[in-house]
Design a protein around this motif. Structure first.
Motif, PDB file in Angstrom:
ATOM      1  N   ALA A   1       0.832  -1.218   0.000  1.00 38.57           N
ATOM      2  CA  ALA A   1       0.000   0.000   0.000  1.00 38.57           C
ATOM      3  C   ALA A   1       0.862   1.261   0.000  1.00 38.57           C
ATOM      4  N   GLY A   2       2.173   1.076   0.067  1.00 42.95           N
ATOM      5  CA  GLY A   2       3.057   2.249   0.081  1.00 42.95           C
ATOM      6  C   GLY A   2       2.930   3.039   1.368  1.00 42.95           C
ATOM      7  N   VAL A   3       2.613   2.310   2.450  1.00 43.79           N
ATOM      8  CA  VAL A   3       2.436   2.967   3.756  1.00 43.79           C
ATOM      9  C   VAL A   3       3.667   2.720   4.627  1.00 43.79           C
ATOM     10  N   GLN A   4       4.282   3.808   5.094  1.00 44.92           N
ATOM     11  CA  GLN A   4       5.410   3.653   6.019  1.00 44.92           C
ATOM     12  C   GLN A   4       5.008   4.294   7.342  1.00 44.92           C
ATOM     13  N   PRO A   5       4.955   3.504   8.412  1.00 51.84           N
ATOM     14  CA  PRO A   5       4.508   4.047   9.703  1.00 51.84           C
ATOM     15  C   PRO A   5       5.565   4.978  10.292  1.00 51.84           C
ATOM     16  N   ARG A   6       5.156   5.795  11.225  1.00 55.14           N
ATOM     17  CA  ARG A   6       6.107   6.733  11.849  1.00 55.14           C
ATOM     18  C   ARG A   6       7.192   5.950  12.595  1.00 55.14           C
ATOM     19  N   ARG A   7       6.740   4.982  13.438  1.00 52.27           N
ATOM     20  CA  ARG A   7       7.713   4.157  14.178  1.00 52.27           C
ATOM     21  C   ARG A   7       8.054   2.919  13.360  1.00 52.27           C
ATOM     22  N   PRO A   8       9.282   2.410  13.517  1.00 56.06           N
ATOM     23  CA  PRO A   8       9.613   1.146  12.843  1.00 56.06           C
ATOM     24  C   PRO A   8       8.688   0.034  13.350  1.00 56.06           C
ATOM     25  N   LEU A   9       8.545  -1.015  12.549  1.00 58.12           N
ATOM     26  CA  LEU A   9       7.777  -2.193  12.953  1.00 58.12           C
ATOM     27  C   LEU A   9       8.743  -3.376  13.041  1.00 58.12           C
ATOM     28  N   ALA A  10       8.826  -3.977  14.222  1.00 58.00           N
ATOM     29  CA  ALA A  10       9.711  -5.136  14.423  1.00 58.00           C
ATOM     30  C   ALA A  10       8.846  -6.396  14.490  1.00 58.00           C
ATOM     31  N   VAL A  11       9.342  -7.473  13.865  1.00 57.94           N
ATOM     32  CA  VAL A  11       8.673  -8.779  13.933  1.00 57.94           C
ATOM     33  C   VAL A  11       9.638  -9.736  14.635  1.00 57.94           C
TER      34      VAL A  11
END
Ligand code: HGY
Ligand code: MN
Ligand code: MN
Ligand code: MN
Length: 409
Positions: free
Chosen positions: A111-121
C-alpha cells in the motif's frame, strides 16, 4: 496510497509452507526448540524477512528480530511470537503471530504505507519449553528476566545444552540481549481453548495471562519382582506418580474457580512390565489467574506428594521448572485492541489467556497486549489444531490496524 489490507491467501500459504517444515506424517508439526526442524524453520523465516528488505538481528539466545523502518528512527512497535512447537504441534500456535507480522509488513509495503515508528517482527527462542525449561525462555532473556548464561547452560532430558544446540544450528547470534528499546508489543495468537468458539465470537481482546507453575518430581523407591513381592512390602515409585496425577482433580475442585492442574510427563525406570518401578520422574503444571490461589495449589500439591511418598516408603525430591505470576496487560494497548476490533465490526470479548505467551514477558519492559482468534474445538498442542481462514484473516487485520495506531501515535 491505498489502505493496507491483509491478503488471506498469502497468509494461509505462508502458514502451510512453514507447516511443511517438521511436518508429521499424519498431519501436524514437530519443530522442537533448537532441533534441525527449528533451524530449517528459522532459515525459512529469515529468508522471508530479507525478501521484505527487513533488517534482521539475531541475539545471543537466538531470538530473531526483523525490522521494517519507520519514517522516524524511534523505538519500534513489535509484533511476533514463536515458531518452535510441542512434539504434537499444529500449524498456528506461535507461527500465526510471526507470519501475520510479516503479512502486515507486506501489506504496508504493497500500500506504500510507512509508519512513523519502525515495525519489528520477533521470533522468540523456545517459547514452548517442551524440550528446555522454562518456557518463554527467549523472551524472558530478552527482557532481562533470566541471565543469559543460565539460559545457555540449560540442558534437555538428554543432557544437551541450549548453548550447544544454538551453536550447532548456527543461531547463537551476536546482537546483545537485555532490556530492549521497544515502544509497545502486540501478539496475535490462536486462543488454544474453547471460549470464543463456544460463545460464537470472532476476536479475544486479551487482558492478561494466568500464572504458571511447573514442578518436576523425582520419586525413588525399590525395584522388585512384580510376581513375588506382596503389595504391603512394596516401595513403588509409579504408585506415587499415579496418586499425584489422580490428586489433580481433587486439587482443582478444592480450589474451585480457575485452578488447572496437569501431570503431563511421566518417565518410569526400569519401565518394564514385570518390575516394580524403582524411579518415577514426573511433571506438574499448575495454572491460575489468581496469585494467592496458585500459591495455595502449590502448597497443597507438595504436602500431598510428601504424604503419599511417606506412606509408600519412597524418597521424593522436586525442582521448579518454571514459575510466572499472573500478568495484566497495559490498558492503553488493550483499549486500542478493543477500539480497532470494534472499528472493524468484529464480535469480541475481553478475556485472560490460559496459555503462556511471550507477551507476558514483553509486558515487563513495554506496554503489551494480545489478540486471540478462535480455535476449532478448542484444540491446541494437538496435530488437529485448526482456525478457520476467515478468522485468521480477521485477526491479522485487527493486528494491522492496532500496529498502525501504535506506530503513528
Ligand atoms: O505452556 C504454555 O502455555 C506455552 O504454550 N508454552
Ligand atoms: Mn504459542
Ligand atoms: Mn504452545
Ligand atoms: Mn504459549
Amino acid at each position: 496510497m491505498t489502505s493496507p489490507q491483509i491478503n488471506a491467501g498469502r497468509l494461509l500459504a505462508s502458514l502451510h509452507a512453514l507447516g511443511q517444515i517438521g511436518a508429521l506424517p499424519g498431519g501436524g508439526v514437530n519443530r522442537l526448540a533448537l532441533s534441525d526442524a527449528d533451524r530449517e524453520g528459522r532459515d525459512w523465516t529469515v529468508a522471508r524477512m530479507r525478501e521484505l528488505s527487513m533488517r534482521v538481528d539475531i541475539d545471543a539466545i537466538g531470538n530473531i528480530v526483523g525490522t521494517f523502518p519507520g519514517t522516524e528512527d524511534l523505538p519500534p512497535v513489535m509484533v511476533g511470537s514463536h515458531i518452535d512447537t510441542v512434539r504434537t504441534g499444529g500449524l498456528y500456535d506461535g507461527n500465526y503471530g510471526v507470519l501475520s507480522g510479516l503479512e502486515v509488513v507486506t501489506a504496508l509495503r504493497e500500500a506504500g504505507v510507512q509508519p512513523r515508528r519502525p515495525l519489528a517482527v520477533a521470533v522468540f527462542t523456545n517459547e514452548e519449553g517442551a524440550r528446555f525449561q522454562p518456557d518463554m525462555m527467549g523472551s524472558l532473556v530478552y527482557v532481562g528476566g533470566l541471565p543469559l548464561p543460565d539460559a545457555l547452560a540449560t540442558c534437555d532430558a538428554d543432557g544437551v545444552s541450549v548453548q550447544a544446540e544454538l551453536q550447532r544450528i548456527g543461531y547463537q547470534g551476536t546482537a546483545p540481549v537485555g532490556a530492549p528499546l521497544v515502544d509497545s508489543y502486540v501478539e496475535l495468537h490462536i486462543e488454544q481453548g474453547p471460549v470464543l468458539e463456544q460463545l460464537g465470537l470472532q476476536i479475544g481482546v486479551v487482558e492478561g495471562v494466568q500464572g504458571i507453575s511447573w514442578t518436576e518430581f523425582t520419586v525413588e523407591g525399590q525395584s522388585n519382582h512384580a510376581g513375588t513381592t506382596p503389595m504391603a512390602l512394596r516401595h513403588d515409585a509409579a504408585l506415587v506418580a499415579a496418586q499425584v496425577a489422580v490428586f489433580m482433580r481433587a486439587l482443582s475442585a478444592r480450589l474451585g474457580g480457575r485452578q488447572l492442574a496437569t501431570v503431563g510427563a511421566v518417565r518410569l525406570s526400569p519401565n518394564l512390565v514385570n518390575v516394580i518401578a524403582q524411579k518415577a520422574v514426573f511433571t506438574v503444571d499448575l495454572r491460575n489467574t489468581d496469585s494467592a490461589a496458585l500459591a495455595q495449589a502449590e502448597s497443597d500439591l507438595h504436602a500431598y506428594a510428601q504424604q503419599a511418598a511417606q506412606a509408600e516408603g519412597v524418597r521424593i525430591t522436586s525442582r521448579t521448572l518454571a514459575r510466572f505470576e499472573p500478568v495484566a496487560f497495559d490498558p492503553m494497548v488493550v483499549n486500542l485492541v478493543e477500539q480497532q476490533t470494534q472499528a472493524l465490526g468484529c464480535t469480541y470479548q475481553r478475556m485472560p489467556s490460559g496459555a503462556g505467551h511471550d507477551a507476558q514477558m514483553l509486558a515487563r519492559v513495554c506496554p503489551s497486549a494480545m489478540v486471540f482468534v478462535p480455535s476449532v474445538g478448542g484444540l491446541s498442542h494437538n496435530v488437529r489444531e485448526h482456525t478457520a481462514p476467515a478468522d485468521l484473516q480477521r485477526g491479522a487485520q485487527v493486528l494491522l490496524q492496532v500496529v498502525l495506531a501504535l506506530a503513528n501515535r
